[in-house]
Design a protein around this motif. Structure first.
Motif, PDB file in Angstrom:
ATOM      1  N   MET A 247       0.844  -1.181   0.000  1.00 28.67           N
ATOM      2  CA  MET A 247       0.000   0.000   0.000  1.00 28.67           C
ATOM      3  C   MET A 247       0.886   1.240   0.000  1.00 28.67           C
ATOM      4  O   MET A 247       1.825   1.351   0.762  1.00 28.67           O
ATOM      5  CB  MET A 247      -0.877  -0.017   1.245  1.00 28.67           C
ATOM      6  CG  MET A 247      -1.749   1.190   1.382  1.00 28.67           C
ATOM      7  SD  MET A 247      -2.824   1.013   2.821  1.00 28.67           S
ATOM      8  CE  MET A 247      -2.546   2.570   3.591  1.00 28.67           C
ATOM      9  N   SER A 248       0.583   2.153  -0.860  1.00 27.70           N
ATOM     10  CA  SER A 248       1.344   3.392  -0.946  1.00 27.70           C
ATOM     11  C   SER A 248       0.572   4.509  -0.244  1.00 27.70           C
ATOM     12  O   SER A 248      -0.584   4.766  -0.546  1.00 27.70           O
ATOM     13  CB  SER A 248       1.558   3.750  -2.418  1.00 27.70           C
ATOM     14  OG  SER A 248       2.283   4.939  -2.520  1.00 27.70           O
ATOM     15  N   LEU A 249       1.238   5.150   0.702  1.00 28.05           N
ATOM     16  CA  LEU A 249       0.608   6.219   1.470  1.00 28.05           C
ATOM     17  C   LEU A 249       0.953   7.559   0.841  1.00 28.05           C
ATOM     18  O   LEU A 249       2.091   7.795   0.439  1.00 28.05           O
ATOM     19  CB  LEU A 249       1.114   6.156   2.911  1.00 28.05           C
ATOM     20  CG  LEU A 249       0.421   7.015   3.942  1.00 28.05           C
ATOM     21  CD1 LEU A 249      -1.047   6.616   4.079  1.00 28.05           C
ATOM     22  CD2 LEU A 249       1.108   6.839   5.281  1.00 28.05           C
ATOM     23  N   ARG A 250      -0.029   8.442   0.743  1.00 29.08           N
ATOM     24  CA  ARG A 250       0.168   9.771   0.185  1.00 29.08           C
ATOM     25  C   ARG A 250      -0.217  10.811   1.222  1.00 29.08           C
ATOM     26  O   ARG A 250      -0.949  10.518   2.169  1.00 29.08           O
ATOM     27  CB  ARG A 250      -0.697   9.959  -1.066  1.00 29.08           C
ATOM     28  CG  ARG A 250      -0.418   8.942  -2.151  1.00 29.08           C
ATOM     29  CD  ARG A 250      -1.487   8.951  -3.223  1.00 29.08           C
ATOM     30  NE  ARG A 250      -2.799   8.811  -2.598  1.00 29.08           N
ATOM     31  CZ  ARG A 250      -3.892   9.442  -3.000  1.00 29.08           C
ATOM     32  NH1 ARG A 250      -3.880  10.209  -4.038  1.00 29.08           N
ATOM     33  NH2 ARG A 250      -5.033   9.284  -2.372  1.00 29.08           N
ATOM     34  N   VAL A 251       0.240  12.031   1.047  1.00 32.34           N
ATOM     35  CA  VAL A 251      -0.083  13.110   1.979  1.00 32.34           C
ATOM     36  C   VAL A 251      -1.590  13.279   2.097  1.00 32.34           C
ATOM     37  O   VAL A 251      -2.112  13.539   3.185  1.00 32.34           O
ATOM     38  CB  VAL A 251       0.590  14.431   1.554  1.00 32.34           C
ATOM     39  CG1 VAL A 251       0.114  15.580   2.412  1.00 32.34           C
ATOM     40  CG2 VAL A 251       2.101  14.303   1.637  1.00 32.34           C
ATOM     41  N   ALA A 252      -2.324  13.075   1.016  1.00 31.76           N
ATOM     42  CA  ALA A 252      -3.785  13.210   1.055  1.00 31.76           C
ATOM     43  C   ALA A 252      -4.402  12.234   2.048  1.00 31.76           C
ATOM     44  O   ALA A 252      -5.471  12.487   2.599  1.00 31.76           O
ATOM     45  CB  ALA A 252      -4.372  12.983  -0.336  1.00 31.76           C
ATOM     46  N   ASP A 253      -3.712  11.114   2.318  1.00 36.19           N
ATOM     47  CA  ASP A 253      -4.225  10.124   3.266  1.00 36.19           C
ATOM     48  C   ASP A 253      -4.112  10.599   4.714  1.00 36.19           C
ATOM     49  O   ASP A 253      -4.655   9.969   5.607  1.00 36.19           O
ATOM     50  CB  ASP A 253      -3.459   8.805   3.117  1.00 36.19           C
ATOM     51  CG  ASP A 253      -3.643   8.191   1.737  1.00 36.19           C
ATOM     52  OD1 ASP A 253      -4.745   8.310   1.176  1.00 36.19           O
ATOM     53  OD2 ASP A 253      -2.674   7.604   1.229  1.00 36.19           O
ATOM     54  N   ALA A 254      -3.410  11.703   4.940  1.00 39.04           N
ATOM     55  CA  ALA A 254      -3.222  12.220   6.298  1.00 39.04           C
ATOM     56  C   ALA A 254      -4.515  12.813   6.844  1.00 39.04           C
ATOM     57  O   ALA A 254      -4.669  12.949   8.059  1.00 39.04           O
ATOM     58  CB  ALA A 254      -2.113  13.261   6.326  1.00 39.04           C
ATOM     59  N   GLY A 255      -5.458  13.176   5.971  1.00 40.04           N
ATOM     60  CA  GLY A 255      -6.751  13.699   6.417  1.00 40.04           C
ATOM     61  C   GLY A 255      -6.610  14.851   7.388  1.00 40.04           C
ATOM     62  O   GLY A 255      -5.815  15.762   7.191  1.00 40.04           O
ATOM     63  N   VAL A 256      -7.366  14.795   8.468  1.00 38.65           N
ATOM     64  CA  VAL A 256      -7.319  15.829   9.494  1.00 38.65           C
ATOM     65  C   VAL A 256      -6.337  15.370  10.568  1.00 38.65           C
ATOM     66  O   VAL A 256      -6.529  14.322  11.190  1.00 38.65           O
ATOM     67  CB  VAL A 256      -8.715  16.067  10.112  1.00 38.65           C
ATOM     68  CG1 VAL A 256      -8.637  17.071  11.240  1.00 38.65           C
ATOM     69  CG2 VAL A 256      -9.692  16.526   9.035  1.00 38.65           C
ATOM     70  N   GLY A 257      -5.284  16.136  10.740  1.00 35.90           N
ATOM     71  CA  GLY A 257      -4.235  15.741  11.664  1.00 35.90           C
ATOM     72  C   GLY A 257      -4.075  16.683  12.837  1.00 35.90           C
ATOM     73  O   GLY A 257      -4.676  17.754  12.888  1.00 35.90           O
ATOM     74  N   VAL A 258      -3.237  16.241  13.768  1.00 33.50           N
ATOM     75  CA  VAL A 258      -2.970  17.004  14.974  1.00 33.50           C
ATOM     76  C   VAL A 258      -1.497  16.824  15.341  1.00 33.50           C
ATOM     77  O   VAL A 258      -0.915  15.762  15.093  1.00 33.50           O
ATOM     78  CB  VAL A 258      -3.904  16.538  16.128  1.00 33.50           C
ATOM     79  CG1 VAL A 258      -3.655  15.092  16.507  1.00 33.50           C
ATOM     80  CG2 VAL A 258      -3.786  17.443  17.324  1.00 33.50           C
ATOM     81  N   MET A 259      -0.902  17.861  15.896  1.00 28.27           N
ATOM     82  CA  MET A 259       0.466  17.748  16.412  1.00 28.27           C
ATOM     83  C   MET A 259       0.413  16.963  17.708  1.00 28.27           C
ATOM     84  O   MET A 259      -0.389  17.275  18.601  1.00 28.27           O
ATOM     85  CB  MET A 259       1.084  19.123  16.662  1.00 28.27           C
ATOM     86  CG  MET A 259       1.453  19.879  15.409  1.00 28.27           C
ATOM     87  SD  MET A 259       2.692  19.075  14.368  1.00 28.27           S
ATOM     88  CE  MET A 259       4.151  19.208  15.368  1.00 28.27           C
ATOM     89  N   LEU A 260       1.241  15.964  17.819  1.00 24.40           N
ATOM     90  CA  LEU A 260       1.328  15.176  19.046  1.00 24.40           C
ATOM     91  C   LEU A 260       2.257  15.888  20.026  1.00 24.40           C
ATOM     92  O   LEU A 260       3.207  16.551  19.610  1.00 24.40           O
ATOM     93  CB  LEU A 260       1.843  13.772  18.736  1.00 24.40           C
ATOM     94  CG  LEU A 260       0.963  12.944  17.800  1.00 24.40           C
ATOM     95  CD1 LEU A 260       1.626  11.608  17.476  1.00 24.40           C
ATOM     96  CD2 LEU A 260      -0.413  12.727  18.408  1.00 24.40           C
ATOM     97  N   PRO A 261       2.006  15.750  21.321  1.00 25.36           N
ATOM     98  CA  PRO A 261       2.823  16.458  22.313  1.00 25.36           C
ATOM     99  C   PRO A 261       4.193  15.804  22.493  1.00 25.36           C
ATOM    100  O   PRO A 261       4.384  14.950  23.348  1.00 25.36           O
ATOM    101  CB  PRO A 261       1.980  16.369  23.588  1.00 25.36           C
ATOM    102  CG  PRO A 261       1.147  15.143  23.404  1.00 25.36           C
ATOM    103  CD  PRO A 261       0.896  15.023  21.929  1.00 25.36           C
ATOM    104  N   SER A 262       5.143  16.216  21.646  1.00 25.66           N
ATOM    105  CA  SER A 262       6.498  15.660  21.707  1.00 25.66           C
ATOM    106  C   SER A 262       7.504  16.666  22.268  1.00 25.66           C
ATOM    107  O   SER A 262       8.699  16.420  22.251  1.00 25.66           O
ATOM    108  CB  SER A 262       6.934  15.180  20.323  1.00 25.66           C
ATOM    109  OG  SER A 262       6.965  16.259  19.415  1.00 25.66           O
TER     110      SER A 262
END
Length: 124
Positions: free
Chosen positions: A1-16
């Motif tokens: 399976m090839s992942l693309r940026v469009a597959d990121a959907g709605v994202g959030v910054m994780l607390p790193s």
């Protein structure tokens, strides 16, 4: 399976990172919560010495990969000049191992903080 940026959907910054210096960033709790709340992706930034304590981006993604099942995980600008290319490739492959098809890698050259380049021994 090839992942693309469009597959990121709605994202959030994780607390790193911990800008308020209240202890270790709640990365695992944040990753689990992001998945529970229905976010499509969780992202971490990459800095050597920005807002301490700051977790290593690839180690943080590994932890998030181990505690989530469907969250797409990404590094939003891995600072490649501060990292060795062979180790970086191996580390990214390691992150992807428990999360097949769920890892996106954003890369950049950095340069925002000259002290990071100095600390890494890399000319800016």
């Amino acid at each position: 399976m090839s992942l693309r940026v469009a597959d990121a959907g709605v994202g959030v910054m994780l607390p790193s990172f911990g800008p308020f210096r209240l202890g270790a960033p709640p990365l695992v709790r944040g990753a689990r919560l992001a998945e529970e709340l229905g976010f499509d992706s969780g992202w971490v930034g990459d800095h050597l010495s920005f807002h301490p304590p700051v977790l290593d981006a690839l180690c943080a993604l590994s932890a998030a990969a181990a505690c989530t099942e469907r969250l797409v995980l990404g590094a939003g600008g891995l600072l490649l000049p501060l990292r060795g290319p062979v180790w970086t490739a191996k580390q990214v492959a390691t992150v992807a191992s428990p999360a097949p098809g769920r890892v996106l890698l954003g890369a950049g050259v950095g340069g925002v903080d000259p002290a990071e380049f100095e600390a890494a021994g890399v000319p800016r």
